[in-house]
Design an enzyme around this catalytic site. Structure first.
Site, PDB file in Angstrom:
ATOM      1  N   MET A 171       0.963  -1.194  -0.119  1.00 47.88           N
ATOM      2  CA  MET A 171      -0.148  -0.091  -0.235  1.00 47.88           C
ATOM      3  C   MET A 171       1.360   1.393   0.773  1.00 47.88           C
ATOM      4  O   MET A 171       0.393   2.499   0.127  1.00 47.88           O
ATOM      5  CB  MET A 171      -0.951   0.369   1.193  1.00 47.88           C
ATOM      6  CG  MET A 171      -2.055  -1.277   0.913  1.00 47.88           C
ATOM      7  SD  MET A 171      -3.832  -0.837   1.871  1.00 47.88           S
ATOM      8  CE  MET A 171      -2.718  -0.925   3.887  1.00 47.88           C
ATOM      9  N   LEU A 181       7.078   3.342   1.755  1.00 51.87           N
ATOM     10  CA  LEU A 181       7.892   2.316   1.769  1.00 51.87           C
ATOM     11  C   LEU A 181       8.741   2.394   2.817  1.00 51.87           C
ATOM     12  O   LEU A 181       9.211   3.086   2.776  1.00 51.87           O
ATOM     13  CB  LEU A 181       8.601   2.249   0.068  1.00 51.87           C
ATOM     14  CG  LEU A 181       7.221   1.819  -1.415  1.00 51.87           C
ATOM     15  CD1 LEU A 181       7.993   0.995  -2.727  1.00 51.87           C
ATOM     16  CD2 LEU A 181       6.491   0.782  -0.680  1.00 51.87           C
ATOM     17  N   HIS A 182       8.919   0.958   3.255  1.00 44.96           N
ATOM     18  CA  HIS A 182      10.510   0.666   4.067  1.00 44.96           C
ATOM     19  C   HIS A 182      10.945   0.103   3.429  1.00 44.96           C
ATOM     20  O   HIS A 182      10.413  -1.177   3.134  1.00 44.96           O
ATOM     21  CB  HIS A 182       9.579   1.672   5.601  1.00 44.96           C
ATOM     22  CG  HIS A 182       8.431   0.006   5.673  1.00 44.96           C
ATOM     23  ND1 HIS A 182       8.195  -1.373   6.035  1.00 44.96           N
ATOM     24  CD2 HIS A 182       6.911   0.316   6.381  1.00 44.96           C
ATOM     25  CE1 HIS A 182       7.379  -1.995   5.987  1.00 44.96           C
ATOM     26  NE2 HIS A 182       6.715  -1.049   6.229  1.00 44.96           N
ATOM     27  N   GLU A 183      11.609  -0.399   4.547  1.00 47.49           N
ATOM     28  CA  GLU A 183      13.041  -1.354   4.641  1.00 47.49           C
ATOM     29  C   GLU A 183      12.027  -3.227   4.723  1.00 47.49           C
ATOM     30  O   GLU A 183      12.628  -3.618   4.973  1.00 47.49           O
ATOM     31  CB  GLU A 183      13.944  -1.416   5.856  1.00 47.49           C
ATOM     32  CG  GLU A 183      14.774  -1.249   5.467  1.00 47.49           C
ATOM     33  CD  GLU A 183      15.878  -1.351   4.139  1.00 47.49           C
ATOM     34  OE1 GLU A 183      16.406  -2.431   4.021  1.00 47.49           O
ATOM     35  OE2 GLU A 183      16.574  -0.699   3.702  1.00 47.49           O
ATOM     36  N   HIS A 196       8.721  -3.365   3.327  1.00 48.07           N
ATOM     37  CA  HIS A 196       8.797  -3.936   1.493  1.00 48.07           C
ATOM     38  C   HIS A 196      10.249  -3.921   1.015  1.00 48.07           C
ATOM     39  O   HIS A 196      10.037  -5.535   0.164  1.00 48.07           O
ATOM     40  CB  HIS A 196       8.305  -3.132   1.235  1.00 48.07           C
ATOM     41  CG  HIS A 196       7.107  -1.957   1.711  1.00 48.07           C
ATOM     42  ND1 HIS A 196       6.613  -1.156   2.628  1.00 48.07           N
ATOM     43  CD2 HIS A 196       5.393  -2.369   1.899  1.00 48.07           C
ATOM     44  CE1 HIS A 196       5.448  -1.170   3.104  1.00 48.07           C
ATOM     45  NE2 HIS A 196       4.861  -1.983   2.460  1.00 48.07           N
ATOM     46  N   GLN A 200     -10.341  -2.657   2.450  1.00 46.17           N
ATOM     47  CA  GLN A 200     -10.109  -3.162   4.493  1.00 46.17           C
ATOM     48  C   GLN A 200      -9.712  -2.534   5.135  1.00 46.17           C
ATOM     49  O   GLN A 200      -9.230  -2.574   6.316  1.00 46.17           O
ATOM     50  CB  GLN A 200      -8.686  -4.102   3.430  1.00 46.17           C
ATOM     51  CG  GLN A 200      -7.501  -2.846   3.140  1.00 46.17           C
ATOM     52  CD  GLN A 200      -6.472  -4.022   2.852  1.00 46.17           C
ATOM     53  OE1 GLN A 200      -6.081  -4.477   1.832  1.00 46.17           O
ATOM     54  NE2 GLN A 200      -5.200  -3.985   4.208  1.00 46.17           N
ATOM     55  N   GLN A 228      -2.777 -12.036   8.016  1.00 44.17           N
ATOM     56  CA  GLN A 228      -3.268 -11.910   6.496  1.00 44.17           C
ATOM     57  C   GLN A 228      -2.682 -12.867   5.271  1.00 44.17           C
ATOM     58  O   GLN A 228      -2.897 -13.892   4.426  1.00 44.17           O
ATOM     59  CB  GLN A 228      -2.658 -10.360   6.378  1.00 44.17           C
ATOM     60  CG  GLN A 228      -2.844 -10.068   4.711  1.00 44.17           C
ATOM     61  CD  GLN A 228      -2.099  -9.027   4.414  1.00 44.17           C
ATOM     62  OE1 GLN A 228      -2.949  -7.664   4.775  1.00 44.17           O
ATOM     63  NE2 GLN A 228      -0.898  -8.795   4.341  1.00 44.17           N
ATOM     64  N   ARG A 232       2.531   2.514   9.303  1.00 43.74           N
ATOM     65  CA  ARG A 232       2.110   2.799  10.805  1.00 43.74           C
ATOM     66  C   ARG A 232       3.225   3.930  11.778  1.00 43.74           C
ATOM     67  O   ARG A 232       2.187   4.556  12.330  1.00 43.74           O
ATOM     68  CB  ARG A 232       0.850   2.120  11.135  1.00 43.74           C
ATOM     69  CG  ARG A 232      -0.620   2.047  10.285  1.00 43.74           C
ATOM     70  CD  ARG A 232      -1.887   1.357  10.922  1.00 43.74           C
ATOM     71  NE  ARG A 232      -2.731   1.166   9.979  1.00 43.74           N
ATOM     72  CZ  ARG A 232      -3.445   0.230   9.215  1.00 43.74           C
ATOM     73  NH1 ARG A 232      -2.609  -0.228   9.010  1.00 43.74           N
ATOM     74  NH2 ARG A 232      -4.624   0.977   8.658  1.00 43.74           N
TER      75      ARG A 232
HETATM   76  O1  PAF Z   1       0.040  -6.213   3.594  1.00 39.73           O
HETATM   77  C1  PAF Z   1      -0.792  -5.261   2.596  1.00 39.73           C
HETATM   78  O2  PAF Z   1       0.135  -4.153   2.613  1.00 39.73           O
HETATM   79  C2  PAF Z   1      -2.258  -5.079   2.118  1.00 39.73           C
HETATM   80  O3  PAF Z   1      -3.062  -5.981   3.498  1.00 39.73           O
HETATM   81  C3  PAF Z   1      -2.214  -5.387   1.259  1.00 39.73           C
HETATM   82  C4  PAF Z   1      -1.174  -7.371   0.810  1.00 39.73           C
HETATM   83  C5  PAF Z   1      -1.150  -4.951   0.063  1.00 39.73           C
HETATM   84  C6  PAF Z   1      -3.235  -5.586   0.584  1.00 39.73           C
HETATM   85  O4  PAF Z   1      -3.881  -4.670  -0.181  1.00 39.73           O
END
Ligand code: PAF
Length: 301
Positions: free
Chosen positions: A41, A44-46, A48, A72, A164, A198
């Site tokens: 989403m 971006l951080h380390e 990701h 979501q 998840q 967050r």
């Molecule tokens: O983990 C996330 O950042 C989100 O839930 C995802 C998998 C990109 C789906 O929107």
């Protein structure tokens, strides 16, 4: 460390439409290239970046998506204020040599005519599912749409969102997706705080208090190392450590079986110790992976 793009880096190709993304993915598959997909989403951080680096080890091309998925987020959640840092993110992706960024609009993903959702039974009803009604339905629906559009061979998710990742693996298996789900380790700050977009919401004082989640899990790790297997005892100590921090309100602490996500009485096979807490107004989650190793158990934070 993430690095920004240099003038010599090839530009990441930013794709806004589903039709274009499908075409690019189709061409890659036709050339028998191994398509890796990292959904995000943004902001971006380390954490990701570690998923992207893992994808790049075995896949080419790599597609990263940035889409703040409205379905979501609950009505009282942070969809509006969720950090959006597209230009910085694009520079980071370029620096890493990511070939494609899929960045569709809300209308592209959810036109007015949109009516379908997918949800995984049971696994999504407890823990995060209970705290955030509808959250997992939004996640699985958008991830399934991505899988349909991109048809990746491998898709990469972080273990910080362990429930998840488990739900997505279930969905991919149940719906016969060709995407193999790869779950990558949690990336932490030096003081143990798990990286999360967050974390940007935390004030200085809250940032200091936020390490309580890691410290609670670390206390659990020490107890497991000294032979405690009883879940209630492990959780009592974890909660004691977290409760000692002002400004941290525990939402749940549980030890669950890694397959069923049902609570266990005593450690067995593979489990997760899961925590969720409010630090100020920011909701954070973290977990420890607990794996059986012969007669004993090994905890990975
Ligand atoms: O983990 C996330 O950042 C989100 O839930 C995802 C998998 C990109 C789906 O929107």
């Amino acid at each position: 460390m993430c690095r920004c793009a240099l003038p010599s880096d090839p530009p990441v190709e930013t794709i806004h439409t589903i039709a274009w993304m499908k075409q690019v993915a189709r061409e890659a598959r036709a050339k028998e290239r191994i398509l890796g997909f990292v959904p995000t989403m943004g902001a971006l951080h380390e954490g990701h970046l570690s998923l992207i680096r893992e994808a790049q080890k075995g896949c080419s091309p790599v597609v990263a998506s940035i889409f703040v998925n409205p379905t979501q987020f609950g009505p009282t959640e942070d969809f509006q204020k969720y950090p959006r840092t597209l230009e910085a993110d694009r520079a980071v992706l370029e620096g890493l040599g990511v070939e494609y960024l899929f960045h569709p609009s809300r209308e592209e993903m959810y036109p007015n005519s949109f009516r379908t959702s997918v949800s995984v039974e049971a696994l999504g009803e407890r823990l995060e599912g209970r705290s955030r009604p509808g959250h997992f339905r939004g996640v699985t629906t958008v991830v399934l749409k991505f899988f349909e559009i991109i048809q990746p061979r491998f898709a990469f998710f972080g273990r910080k969102d362990a429930q998840q990742a488990r739900i997505i693996r279930q969905m991919a298996g149940d719906l016969n997706s060709d995407a193999q789900i790869v779950v990558c380790p949690i990336v932490r700050e030096q003081d143990g705080l798990a990286l999360s977009s967050r974390n940007a919401y935390l004030s200085e004082a809250e940032r200091r208090a936020a390490t309580a989640l890691y410290e609670g899990l670390d206390a659990l790790r020490k107890d497991v190392d000294s032979g405690t297997l009883d879940a209630a005892r492990l959780l009592t100590e974890l909660r004691r450590v977290m409760d000692a921090r002002a400004g941290v309100a525990i939402e749940y602490t549980e030890i669950v079986d890694a397959e069923t996500f049902e609570p266990v009485v005593s450690l067995r096979r593979t489990c997760y110790a899961l925590v969720a807490a409010l630090v100020g107004k920011t909701r954070l989650i973290d977990n420890a992976l607990i794996e059986q190793d012969g007669e004993s158990f090994r905890v990975t934070l």
